[in-house]
Design an enzyme around this catalytic site. Structure first.
Site, mmCIF file in Angstrom:
data_model
loop_
_atom_site.group_PDB
_atom_site.id
_atom_site.type_symbol
_atom_site.label_atom_id
_atom_site.label_comp_id
_atom_site.label_asym_id
_atom_site.label_seq_id
_atom_site.Cartn_x
_atom_site.Cartn_y
_atom_site.Cartn_z
ATOM 1 N N ASN A 162 -4.358 9.170 2.492
ATOM 2 C CA ASN A 162 -4.859 8.437 3.660
ATOM 3 C C ASN A 162 -5.325 9.367 4.777
ATOM 4 O OD1 ASN A 162 -4.956 5.758 3.028
ATOM 5 N ND2 ASN A 162 -3.126 5.168 4.157
ATOM 6 N N ASP A 206 -3.861 11.854 22.913
ATOM 7 C CA ASP A 206 -2.611 11.641 22.179
ATOM 8 C C ASP A 206 -2.609 12.355 20.836
ATOM 9 O OD1 ASP A 206 -1.512 10.180 24.165
ATOM 10 O OD2 ASP A 206 -1.691 8.227 23.192
ATOM 11 N N ASP A 250 0.819 -1.212 0.000
ATOM 12 C CA ASP A 250 0.000 0.000 0.000
ATOM 13 C C ASP A 250 0.853 1.262 0.000
ATOM 14 O OD1 ASP A 250 -2.184 -1.649 0.061
ATOM 15 O OD2 ASP A 250 -2.504 -1.472 2.227
ATOM 16 N N GLY A 251 2.055 1.181 0.580
ATOM 17 C CA GLY A 251 2.933 2.345 0.638
ATOM 18 C C GLY A 251 3.346 2.853 -0.730
#
Length: 407
Positions: free
Chosen positions: A248, A278, A152-153
């Protein structure tokens, strides 16, 4: 018919193309967008007509690729430092240059791999390549379509190379997860022939247009051990801005600090909440199955026009992920009460610090990524959910026997 161009002079999304080289697929009887809503309400009320707000959206089920000119050039993106991709890469490039007579663009650092540069048998093919460097060369007007070899990268990286119109992307599953890469390399020749003929479906994966405004006066906060914020004074200068196209997600987090992230979230200029935790994830529907789903968000089909807002470990039991319309404008800024700075990244890249006075503006981009489907947008997505994420996998419950029913 209604068409919308996504790459100059080459690609069109056609809902009923008369120029297709093969018979059209069976038509769906129902639009994926659902029926158009009735705009009269009761005997006297109706929707105020405003022609400036009319937008025609094609049914995603009918989105098929059509070339108005035969494609002649292709960008091949290979995952760097992966020895398992060397043979598929060489085989694919040889097929494209020798059999299909196409112009092949390859990133220069790919050819610097000793296993490629030192292969004398591959040198003849390699000498025909057009090379580029992602930080210097703009190839957006030269590439007709893209082939990704990896996970996917590689698709995320391909998206980052094109800040405006994106050529159609064909992604082969040669990585680890492969949620966005539906093609198997074993039958690449027949699949490539279908793409070149225009006999494929595509899904338009929306991207986020992100603008980061830096306050160059730099009221940089320094946090003492007791949590009191001090500043180093005002400086002169102009505001600096950078823009990104994100496939994304945009992630704002607390970085290396042990304090809670404390950022204000605005929607169309109105403060809607302050994120204390966070961090926060702002994602596309494509990104809903990435970091966002790990943080508790719902998984949304890429054809749904939406933006997801997902808190990361919020210090509140009631802060749930939400979905907002794709057309809104979001802004993230460091809260005035924040004890530390925040950090932002875009699809896991370009990580940078966000200080007091800086802002991150996010909205849906008008330049989606046209991702070529193996079958169709719906089937491919559910197969990825099942095969990659093992969605709703559990042991089947057995039926009761007649004796067991009595008890």
């Amino acid at each position: 018919y209604l068409c919308r161009a996504f790459h100059p002079h080459q690609l069109y999304v056609n809902c009923c193309s008369s120029t297709s080289l093969s018979p059209p697929p069976p038509r769906r009887t129902q639009s994926l967008h659902g029926p158009s809503p009735v705009t009269t309400f009761g005997p006297k009320a109706c929707m105020l007509h405003n022609p400036n707000t009319i937008m025609h959206i094609q049914d995603p089920a009918s989105q098929r690729l059509t070339w108005n000119k035969p494609p002649k050039s292709v960008l091949v993106i290979k995952k760097i430092r992966d020895a398992g991709l060397l043979q598929p890469f060489k085989e694919l490039c040889t097929f494209l240059t020798e059999v299909k007579s196409m112009i092949v663009y390859v990133e220069r650092k790919v050819l610097e791999d000793p296993a490629i540069a030192g292969d004398d048998a591959f040198r003849t093919t390699m000498n025909k390549f057009c090379t580029f460097r992602d930080d210097l060369d703009d190839i957006s007007n030269y590439v007709d379509f893209i082939i990704c070899l990896g996970g996917d990268g590689t698709l995320l990286y391909a998206s980052s190379l094109f800040q405006e119109s994106v050529p159609p992307v064909m992604a082969f599953h040669l990585g680890s997860l492969g949620f966005l890469t539906p093609f198997n390399f074993d039958t690449y020749q027949s699949q490539l022939n279908q793409v070149i003929e225009g006999n494929v479906s595509i899904v338009l994966r929306s991207r986020l247009r992100v603008r980061v405004q830096k306050d160059s006066r730099e009221k940089r906060a320094k946090v003492e051990e007791n949590g009191v914020i001090l500043t180093n004074g005002d400086g002169e200068g102009m505001h600096k801005a950078a823009q990104y196209q994100v496939l994304n997600e945009v992630v704002v987090d607390r970085g290396p600090s042990s304090y809670l992230s404390n950022v204000d979230l605005f929607l169309d200029g109105h403060l809607i909440t302050t994120v204390q935790g966070d961090g926060v994830i702002v994602s596309t529907p494509t990104g809903s199955t990435a970091y966002a789903v790990a943080a508790g968000a719902s998984m949304i089909h890429p054809n749904v026009p939406a933006i997801m807002i997902t808190p990361i470990c919020p210090h509140s039991l009631s802060f749930r992920p939400i979905v907002v319309p794709a057309g809104v404008e979001l802004k993230v800024m460091l809260s005035s009460e924040a004890r530390n700075t925040a950090w932002v990244s875009f699809d896991g890249r370009k990580r940078q610090e966000i200080c007091h006075g800086d802002s991150i503006t996010i909205t849906t981009s008008c330049f989606p990524v046209p991702s070529i489907c193996f079958r169709d947008p719906v089937t491919d997505w559910f197969e990825s959910l099942a095969q990659c994420l093992h969605w709703n996998v559990r042991k089947k419950q057995h039926h009761l026997t007649s004796e067991e029913e009595e008890f």
